[in-house]
Structures are given as structure tokens and as C-alpha cells.
Motif scaffolding. Sequence first.
Motif, PDB file in Angstrom:
ATOM      1  N   VAL A 134       0.847  -1.204   0.000  1.00  0.00           N
ATOM      2  CA  VAL A 134       0.000   0.000   0.000  1.00  0.00           C
ATOM      3  C   VAL A 134       0.877   1.246   0.000  1.00  0.00           C
ATOM      4  O   VAL A 134       0.630   2.200  -0.746  1.00  0.00           O
ATOM      5  CB  VAL A 134      -0.964  -0.002   1.209  1.00  0.00           C
ATOM      6  N   ALA A 135       1.924   1.244   0.837  1.00  0.00           N
ATOM      7  CA  ALA A 135       2.832   2.394   0.896  1.00  0.00           C
ATOM      8  C   ALA A 135       3.509   2.630  -0.454  1.00  0.00           C
ATOM      9  O   ALA A 135       3.621   3.772  -0.914  1.00  0.00           O
ATOM     10  CB  ALA A 135       3.878   2.181   1.993  1.00  0.00           C
ATOM     11  N   VAL A 136       3.928   1.558  -1.113  1.00  0.00           N
ATOM     12  CA  VAL A 136       4.573   1.694  -2.423  1.00  0.00           C
ATOM     13  C   VAL A 136       3.559   2.185  -3.464  1.00  0.00           C
ATOM     14  O   VAL A 136       3.890   3.011  -4.321  1.00  0.00           O
ATOM     15  CB  VAL A 136       5.246   0.369  -2.850  1.00  0.00           C
ATOM     16  N   ALA A 137       2.317   1.715  -3.391  1.00  0.00           N
ATOM     17  CA  ALA A 137       1.282   2.198  -4.316  1.00  0.00           C
ATOM     18  C   ALA A 137       1.044   3.692  -4.117  1.00  0.00           C
ATOM     19  O   ALA A 137       0.928   4.447  -5.094  1.00  0.00           O
ATOM     20  CB  ALA A 137      -0.012   1.409  -4.117  1.00  0.00           C
ATOM     21  N   LEU A 138       0.982   4.119  -2.867  1.00  0.00           N
ATOM     22  CA  LEU A 138       0.807   5.544  -2.591  1.00  0.00           C
ATOM     23  C   LEU A 138       2.026   6.342  -3.037  1.00  0.00           C
ATOM     24  O   LEU A 138       1.893   7.457  -3.553  1.00  0.00           O
ATOM     25  CB  LEU A 138       0.517   5.768  -1.109  1.00  0.00           C
ATOM     26  N   LEU A 139       3.209   5.769  -2.868  1.00  0.00           N
ATOM     27  CA  LEU A 139       4.426   6.415  -3.364  1.00  0.00           C
ATOM     28  C   LEU A 139       4.350   6.584  -4.878  1.00  0.00           C
ATOM     29  O   LEU A 139       4.743   7.624  -5.412  1.00  0.00           O
ATOM     30  CB  LEU A 139       5.657   5.600  -2.976  1.00  0.00           C
ATOM     31  N   SER A 140       3.819   5.577  -5.565  1.00  0.00           N
ATOM     32  CA  SER A 140       3.703   5.679  -7.028  1.00  0.00           C
ATOM     33  C   SER A 140       2.777   6.825  -7.412  1.00  0.00           C
ATOM     34  O   SER A 140       3.026   7.528  -8.394  1.00  0.00           O
ATOM     35  CB  SER A 140       3.241   4.358  -7.647  1.00  0.00           C
ATOM     36  N   VAL A 141       1.729   7.028  -6.630  1.00  0.00           N
ATOM     37  CA  VAL A 141       0.829   8.165  -6.884  1.00  0.00           C
ATOM     38  C   VAL A 141       1.595   9.470  -6.682  1.00  0.00           C
ATOM     39  O   VAL A 141       1.492  10.397  -7.499  1.00  0.00           O
ATOM     40  CB  VAL A 141      -0.409   8.104  -5.961  1.00  0.00           C
ATOM     41  N   GLY A 142       2.377   9.544  -5.603  1.00  0.00           N
ATOM     42  CA  GLY A 142       3.177  10.743  -5.356  1.00  0.00           C
ATOM     43  C   GLY A 142       4.174  11.010  -6.467  1.00  0.00           C
ATOM     44  O   GLY A 142       4.359  12.156  -6.897  1.00  0.00           O
ATOM     45  N   VAL A 143       4.811   9.968  -6.963  1.00  0.00           N
ATOM     46  CA  VAL A 143       5.776  10.117  -8.053  1.00  0.00           C
ATOM     47  C   VAL A 143       5.062  10.592  -9.319  1.00  0.00           C
ATOM     48  O   VAL A 143       5.561  11.464 -10.036  1.00  0.00           O
ATOM     49  CB  VAL A 143       6.537   8.792  -8.301  1.00  0.00           C
ATOM     50  N   ALA A 144       3.872  10.061  -9.576  1.00  0.00           N
ATOM     51  CA  ALA A 144       3.108  10.484 -10.763  1.00  0.00           C
ATOM     52  C   ALA A 144       2.718  11.959 -10.655  1.00  0.00           C
ATOM     53  O   ALA A 144       2.841  12.713 -11.630  1.00  0.00           O
ATOM     54  CB  ALA A 144       1.868   9.612 -10.929  1.00  0.00           C
ATOM     55  N   TYR A 145       2.254  12.376  -9.481  1.00  0.00           N
ATOM     56  CA  TYR A 145       1.905  13.788  -9.300  1.00  0.00           C
ATOM     57  C   TYR A 145       3.132  14.672  -9.411  1.00  0.00           C
ATOM     58  O   TYR A 145       3.075  15.755 -10.002  1.00  0.00           O
ATOM     59  CB  TYR A 145       1.202  14.011  -7.962  1.00  0.00           C
ATOM     60  N   HIS A 146       4.244  14.227  -8.854  1.00  0.00           N
ATOM     61  CA  HIS A 146       5.481  15.001  -8.969  1.00  0.00           C
ATOM     62  C   HIS A 146       5.873  15.157 -10.440  1.00  0.00           C
ATOM     63  O   HIS A 146       6.256  16.238 -10.877  1.00  0.00           O
ATOM     64  CB  HIS A 146       6.602  14.319  -8.183  1.00  0.00           C
TER      65      HIS A 146
END
Length: 161
Positions: A134-146
Motif C-alpha cells: 500500500v505504501a509503495v502504491a501511494l508512493l507511485s501516486v506521489g511520483v506520478a503527481y510530482h
Amino acid sequence: MVALVLLAPEILHPAGWSFLDGVDLIFHEAGHLMFMPFGETLYLMGGSLFQVLLPSVLAGVFFRRGEGVNAAVVLLWAAQNLGNVSVYIADAQERALPLLGDDPDHHDWWQILGGWNALPLCTTLGHMVWFLGVAVALLSVGVAYHAAWADEGTSRRSKRF
């Protein structure tokens, strides 16, 4: 991407078999071969490790090259793999998942946790790996927004000149 994470929980808790699971299985089995020279424990863990490490390393490569969207996609793949591994770990005591060869004694995590006298911890460890997914999935969202924000800033700067 947020909708993908929030509306598709099967990414992190697979209920069935998908095409991507077949791809993951190839890397899982390759991981066993790659880690074979490092002893039995790493050989057994190698499948799960490699299927998570491969997309994680690719994400790092893409991120360093400034390809944030690509990094986000393969991070989501790593999260999906963590979801699969979490199910595999949690199944160690029951060994109900279908395996290649159909011998339940070849269950990697049953052998690992059994050797450590830690089989009763399989569900807890599976949950821990799932939360990491879940943390890695949320990180992927953060990377996409960045990446989107960085692209937006670049396009605004280029319009000024």
C-alpha cells in the motif's frame, strides 16, 4: 492514478489470476535461479525478492532519468508484486495456493517460516508486506503527481520564451 489505487484493491490483494501474474511468475522463478548460489534461505526467498526488486530497480532507473510517469507505473507494478507476495506469505501455514508442481511441501514461505519455527507468524508477516505494498502504491501516486507537476512547470517556462 489515485482512482486506480483506490478503486482497484485487487491490485494489492489478488483474488484471481491475471496476465500480469503470469509475468510475475516468470520473474519469481528466475529469482530462485539467481539467488541459488547464496544458500537455501536466499534461494527460497529469491523468487519473492526478485519479483519485487526488478520493478523497484526499474523505477529507480526511470526516476533518475527524469521519467517520472514510467517510474510511477513500475512502482505500481512493485506494489502489485508486494500484494502477491503478501498472499503467498500469509498462505504458508495452510498451503492452499496452487503451486507449480502441485507439491505443497514446495511452498517457499512454508519452508522458510517452518525452518525458523515462525509459521504462526505467516498472517502477520503477510499483512506487513501488504501494508508495504500500500505504501509503495501511494508512493507511485506521489511520483506520478510530482512528474505531472514538473512537466507542468516545464511547459509553463517554455511558453514564456
